[in-house]
Design an enzyme around this catalytic site. Structure first.
Site, mmCIF file in Angstrom:
data_model
loop_
_atom_site.group_PDB
_atom_site.id
_atom_site.type_symbol
_atom_site.label_atom_id
_atom_site.label_comp_id
_atom_site.label_asym_id
_atom_site.label_seq_id
_atom_site.Cartn_x
_atom_site.Cartn_y
_atom_site.Cartn_z
ATOM 1 N N GLY A 64 45.549 37.464 39.293
ATOM 2 C CA GLY A 64 46.723 36.698 39.711
ATOM 3 C C GLY A 64 47.565 37.420 40.749
ATOM 4 C CG ASP A 85 38.928 42.783 38.561
ATOM 5 O OD1 ASP A 85 38.493 42.731 37.400
ATOM 6 O OD2 ASP A 85 39.895 42.104 38.950
ATOM 7 C CG ASN A 93 39.689 33.947 36.296
ATOM 8 O OD1 ASN A 93 38.582 34.409 36.487
ATOM 9 N ND2 ASN A 93 40.383 34.211 35.204
ATOM 10 C CG LEU A 94 38.861 28.976 39.854
ATOM 11 C CD1 LEU A 94 37.852 27.865 40.094
ATOM 12 C CD2 LEU A 94 38.687 30.083 40.888
ATOM 13 C CE LYS A 109 38.695 37.541 37.703
ATOM 14 N NZ LYS A 109 39.932 37.758 36.937
ATOM 15 C CG ASP A 153 47.035 40.841 31.946
ATOM 16 O OD1 ASP A 153 46.096 41.641 31.787
ATOM 17 O OD2 ASP A 153 46.978 39.654 31.597
ATOM 18 C CB CYS A 212 48.957 35.947 31.377
ATOM 19 S SG CYS A 212 50.417 36.614 32.183
ATOM 20 C CB CYS A 366 44.581 33.219 16.813
ATOM 21 S SG CYS A 366 43.904 34.817 17.263
#
Ligand code: ZN
Length: 408
Positions: A64, A85, A93-94, A109, A153, A212, A366
Site C-alpha cells: 500500500g 518484498d 491487494n489491488l 510483488k 505494517d 490492516c 476468526c
C-alpha cells in the site's frame, strides 16, 4: 530543541561523503527533457535533479505505501531504488496497491513493481530483494542506500528497520495506516531527531493492535501517507524545506484534518539515547512477543485443529460448537453458519462467555486464527477445557475445504 530546518548537505551519501562535495552525475538530453518541470524550480534546479539522480532509496515493502512511493520516486528521477518484498500479488491487494495490476495477480510483488517502475522511468536503476527483512540480512541490504523508507505494517519489521537505520546513521522515513487514520515522521537521530523507539519504547502486546488485514484500510489512505513519505525523502535529498524530523504528522481522513505532535528525543533511549545499550540488531519476534511459527506447529496438536480436520470431524458426526469471533461485517462476507457457527465478536466475548456451555466441544474461529487464539485464552482462564482454535481461520477453511468461499 535543535533547529530542525534542513541545513544544506544534511543527507550524506551511503559512502559517507556530503552531497555538496560529491561529484554528481550529469543529466543527459532525455533526462533534461523529462525533468524540465523540476529543473525550472529554483528549489530543485539542475543541482537538485543531479542529487536525485545520485541518491539511493530503499523501499521496504511494495504494498500500500510502497506503491505510491515507488511510482513517484521513480518518476521524480531518484537514480537508485531498492525494493524489498517476499509476497506475491493477491487480488485483495489491488484496492490500494496501485503499482500492481490485475494481470500481475500471482506474480512476485517485486517483479511486478520493477516492471511498472522501469516503464515509468527507464533512466533509473532498480534492485530487488525477494526476501523478508530480517536481523541477519537488514544491515547488509540497507547499507547501500541513503534513505530507508518503511512501508510495512508489522511491529517486528518496524523496530528492525528503525534499529538498522539508526545503527547505520541513515534517515528512516516512517508511515503507518489503519482504516481512516495515518501518520508519518522522519526518524533521524544523526540529525538530532528522535527514533521510533523514542516514540514507542515498547511494542504493544501481540494482537492488541489489529493489522490492516484484520481491521481494514481505506484504499486511498496509503496513497496519501505514501506520497507524504515520498515528499519527505525528496526534500531530504535536495536539502530543501523543513523535514518531519522531530514531528509526528497525524492524518484523519474522515474529518479531513492534519495534526502535528512534537517528538522529543528520549535521552534514555536504548538505541539513540545518551548511553545506548543496543549496539546490534536483536530478535524482533521475541521482542514483539511473537511466537515463531516452528513453535506454534509443535504445540498445535492439543489446542489447534486445521480446517480439514474440523471438516472431517463434522462429517463423522461429531457435535462441535463453532464460535466465530470476527466482526459482523466480516461475517457478512463469509461464514460457517451452515455448520452451525455462532457469531460473538471478540470485543463482546468477556461479557458473553456465559452463553457458552463448558460441556460442549467448542472450536473458536476468526479470519486468520489470531483473534480466536485470544478468545481461546479467555475461555481457558474461565475454566473451559474442551476448546480448540481453528488454525488459519476462515481463510484457511476457504483454501483447504471450500474454494468457492469468498476471501477478503
Ligand atoms: Zn531513540
Amino acid at each position: 530543541m535543535p533547529d530542525m530546518t534542513m541545513p544544506a548537505g544534511l543527507l550524506q551519501h551511503a559512502g559517507g561523503e556530503d552531497y555538496a562535495v560529491t561529484e554528481l552525475p550529469e543529466l543527459n538530453k532525455d533526462e533534461i527533457a523529462r525533468y524540465s518541470r523540476h529543473l525550472i524550480m529554483p528549489e530543485v534546479g539542475m543541482d537538485g535533479q543531479r542529487k536525485l539522480k545520485a541518491a539511493g532509496i530503499l523501499l521496504i515493502g511494495t504494498g500500500g505505501l510502497g506503491s505510491p512511493l515507488g511510482l513517484y520516486l521513480a518518476a521524480a528521477g531518484v537514480g537508485h531504488l531498492g525494493l524489498v518484498d517476499f509476497d506475491v500479488v493477491d487480488e485483495s491487494n489491488l484496492q490500494r496497491q496501485i503499482v500492481h495490476g490485475t494481470k500481475d495477480v500471482g506474480r512476485p510483488k517485486i517483479e511486478s513493481a520493477k516492471d511498472r517502475l522501469s516503464d515509468i522511468n527507464p533512466h533509473i536503476q532498480i534492485d530487488t530483494y525477494e526476501t523478508a527483512l530480517r536481523a541477519d540480512n537488514a544491515l547488509d541490504i540497507l547499507k547501500d542506500y541513503d534513505i530507508i523508507i518503511d512501508g510495512t505494517d508489522n511491529f517486528q519489521t518496524r523496530y528492525l528497520v528503525n534499529d538498522a537505520s539508526v545503527l547505520l546513521g541513515k534517515p528512516n522515513v516512517y508511515g503507518s495506516i489503519f482504516r481512516f487514520d495515518g501518520q508519518a515522521s522522519v526518524f533521524y537521530p544523526k540529525a538530532g531527531g528522535p527514533c521510533y523507539r523514542c516514540l514507542y519504547p515498547e511494542p504493544p502486546p501481540p494482537g492488541m493492535v489489529p493489522s490492516c488485514a484484520e481491521g481494514g484500510v481505506l484504499g486511498i489512505l496509503p496513497g496519501i501517507i505514501g506520497v507524504i513519505q515520498a515528499t519527505e525523502a525528496i526534500k531530504l535529498i535536495i536539502g530543501q524545506g523543513d523535514p518531519l524530523i522531530g514531528r509526528l504528522l497525524l492524518f484523519d481522513a474522515l474529518k479531513m484534518k492534519f495534526r502535528e505532535l512534537k517528538l522529543r528525543k528520549n535521552p534514555e533511549c536504548p538505541l539513540c539515547g545518551e548511553n545506548p545499550t543496543l549496539n546490534e540488531l536483536i530478535d524482533y519476534d521475541l521482542f514483539c512477543g511473537i511466537t515463531p511459527p516452528a513453535e506454534v506447529t509443535e504445540q498445535t496438536s492439543d489446542w489447534e485443529l486445521t480446517p480439514a480436520q474440523l471438516f472431517s470431524e463434522i462429517n463423522n458426526g461429531r457435535q462441535i460448537t463453532i464460535i466465530d469471533v470476527r466482526e459482523i461485517h466480516e461475517w457478512q462476507i463469509c461464514n460457517l453458519e451452515s455448520y452451525g457457527s455462532t457469531l460473538i465478536p471478540l470485543g463482546q466475548f468477556p461479557s458473553r462467555i456465559g452463553e457458552l456451555n463448558p460441556d460442549e466441544e467448542i472450536v473458536l474461529q476468526c479470519k486468520m486464527g489470531g483473534r480466536s487464539a485470544k478468545a481461546y485464552d479467555m475461555l481457558k482462564q474461565a475454566g473451559f477445557k474442551n476448546i480448540r482454535n481453528l488454525k488459519g481461520g476462515i481463510l484457511a477453511w476457504a483454501d483447504q475445504v471450500d474454494p468457492s468461499m469468498p476471501k477478503y
